[in-house]
Design a protein around this motif. Structure first.
Motif, PDB file in Angstrom:
ATOM      1  N   TYR A  33       0.822  -1.209   0.000  1.00 20.16           N
ATOM      2  CA  TYR A  33       0.000   0.000   0.000  1.00 20.16           C
ATOM      3  C   TYR A  33       0.855   1.258   0.000  1.00 20.16           C
ATOM      4  O   TYR A  33       2.044   1.239   0.344  1.00 20.16           O
ATOM      5  CB  TYR A  33      -0.922   0.009   1.228  1.00 20.16           C
ATOM      6  N   TYR A  34       0.209   2.350  -0.398  1.00 16.11           N
ATOM      7  CA  TYR A  34       0.739   3.685  -0.130  1.00 16.11           C
ATOM      8  C   TYR A  34      -0.356   4.464   0.567  1.00 16.11           C
ATOM      9  O   TYR A  34      -1.524   4.424   0.161  1.00 16.11           O
ATOM     10  CB  TYR A  34       1.157   4.430  -1.403  1.00 16.11           C
ATOM     11  N   SER A  35       0.011   5.173   1.619  1.00 16.64           N
ATOM     12  CA  SER A  35      -0.974   5.948   2.375  1.00 16.64           C
ATOM     13  C   SER A  35      -0.296   7.182   2.938  1.00 16.64           C
ATOM     14  O   SER A  35       0.743   7.080   3.592  1.00 16.64           O
ATOM     15  CB  SER A  35      -1.537   5.096   3.520  1.00 16.64           C
ATOM     16  N   SER A  36      -0.871   8.343   2.677  1.00 18.34           N
ATOM     17  CA  SER A  36      -0.288   9.566   3.232  1.00 18.34           C
ATOM     18  C   SER A  36      -0.882   9.893   4.600  1.00 18.34           C
ATOM     19  O   SER A  36      -0.155  10.263   5.521  1.00 18.34           O
ATOM     20  CB  SER A  36      -0.463  10.743   2.264  1.00 18.34           C
ATOM     21  N   THR A  37      -2.193   9.733   4.744  1.00 17.21           N
ATOM     22  CA  THR A  37      -2.809  10.103   6.030  1.00 17.21           C
ATOM     23  C   THR A  37      -3.527   8.941   6.714  1.00 17.21           C
ATOM     24  O   THR A  37      -4.159   9.140   7.748  1.00 17.21           O
ATOM     25  CB  THR A  37      -3.788  11.273   5.849  1.00 17.21           C
ATOM     26  N   GLY A  38      -3.456   7.729   6.159  1.00 15.36           N
ATOM     27  CA  GLY A  38      -3.924   6.567   6.899  1.00 15.36           C
ATOM     28  C   GLY A  38      -5.043   5.751   6.290  1.00 15.36           C
ATOM     29  O   GLY A  38      -5.273   4.611   6.717  1.00 15.36           O
ATOM     30  N   THR A  39      -5.749   6.271   5.289  1.00 17.00           N
ATOM     31  CA  THR A  39      -6.888   5.533   4.736  1.00 17.00           C
ATOM     32  C   THR A  39      -6.471   4.190   4.155  1.00 17.00           C
ATOM     33  O   THR A  39      -7.044   3.146   4.475  1.00 17.00           O
ATOM     34  CB  THR A  39      -7.595   6.369   3.651  1.00 17.00           C
ATOM     35  N   ASN A  40      -5.478   4.192   3.294  1.00 15.31           N
ATOM     36  CA  ASN A  40      -5.089   2.942   2.640  1.00 15.31           C
ATOM     37  C   ASN A  40      -4.315   2.017   3.571  1.00 15.31           C
ATOM     38  O   ASN A  40      -4.307   0.804   3.359  1.00 15.31           O
ATOM     39  CB  ASN A  40      -4.321   3.235   1.353  1.00 15.31           C
ATOM     40  N   HIS A  41      -3.728   2.561   4.594  1.00 25.51           N
ATOM     41  CA  HIS A  41      -3.148   1.711   5.642  1.00 25.51           C
ATOM     42  C   HIS A  41      -4.254   0.947   6.349  1.00 25.51           C
ATOM     43  O   HIS A  41      -4.124  -0.251   6.652  1.00 25.51           O
ATOM     44  CB  HIS A  41      -2.355   2.571   6.635  1.00 25.51           C
ATOM     45  N   LYS A  42      -5.373   1.609   6.593  1.00 20.07           N
ATOM     46  CA  LYS A  42      -6.527   0.954   7.226  1.00 20.07           C
ATOM     47  C   LYS A  42      -7.093  -0.134   6.314  1.00 20.07           C
ATOM     48  O   LYS A  42      -7.413  -1.240   6.762  1.00 20.07           O
ATOM     49  CB  LYS A  42      -7.606   1.989   7.535  1.00 20.07           C
TER      50      LYS A  42
END
Length: 203
Positions: free
Chosen positions: A10-19
């Protein structure tokens, strides 16, 4: 117990795709897969990161998540990607990593990997479908087998009905506007199940 090895990249800047990646990990583990959650390297300048408190905080909070390597791609039987959309395309961070895979592609080591993808944007028609389809184009060149969720479970309709991969809309405060957890887990389980069938068939 599945013998499938899954990389969630994943790539996530503020957390959505990490979730989303975490939910995919949970779904895949429920299906018995061995899972690695991996992030692509951040390319943005520190000044840009520092200008967004949420971005800076998320980067700090996930500093211990390992960065993906080409060895991880070779290890995996299946791969799930999760990315935000950037003008209807994958973010530069993910594209840069994908552009390093030529050696593996040339050796045929990415062929027959089962792949699936998820995406996010800040509005319902912000390019999520185009982003997923753009990412799949690379996968076709790899010779991978795309495991799109289609409409194989009711949870996909409740998550917005994107047949190419689960997608989500995020408001200005970072809250998800759709209930997508069940759809993400279903997509992960489906990816693992298809990979398991293919792996058995090729033995």
């Amino acid at each position: 117990m599945s013998n499938v090895k899954l990389a969630v990249i994943y790539y996530s800047s503020t957390g959505t795709n990490h979730k989303l990646a975490a939910w995919a990990e949970a779904g895949a583990k429920e299906a018995g897969a061995e899972v690695k959650v991996l992030k692509v390297p951040e390319l943005a300048p520190q000044s840009a990161i520092d200008s967004n408190p949420a971005w800076k905080a998320h980067l700090e909070a996930t500093k211990d998540v390992p960065e993906v390597t080409l060895n991880d791609l070779e290890w995996a039987d299946a791969i799930i990607f999760s990315v935000p959309t950037r003008f209807g395309n994958v973010p530069a961070q993910m594209k840069q990593f994908l552009d390093t895979t030529g050696g593996l592609w040339f050796q045929g080591k990415l062929a027959n990997k089962v792949v699936s993808a998820m995406a996010s944007a800040s509005n319902p028609h912000g390019g999520q479908e185009a982003t997923i389809l753009s990412l799949y184009t690379t996968m076709y060149h790899w010779g991978s087998i795309v495991a799109a969720p289609g409409y194989t479970d009711q949870s996909l309709f409740e998550a917005g009905g994107n047949p190419y991969g689960t997608s989500v809309t995020v408001d200005q405060d970072g809250n998800l506007k759709e209930n997508v957890e069940a759809a993400v887990k279903h997509q992960a389980k489906r990816t693992v199940t298809i990979a398991e069938s293919i792996k058995k068939g090729m033995q």
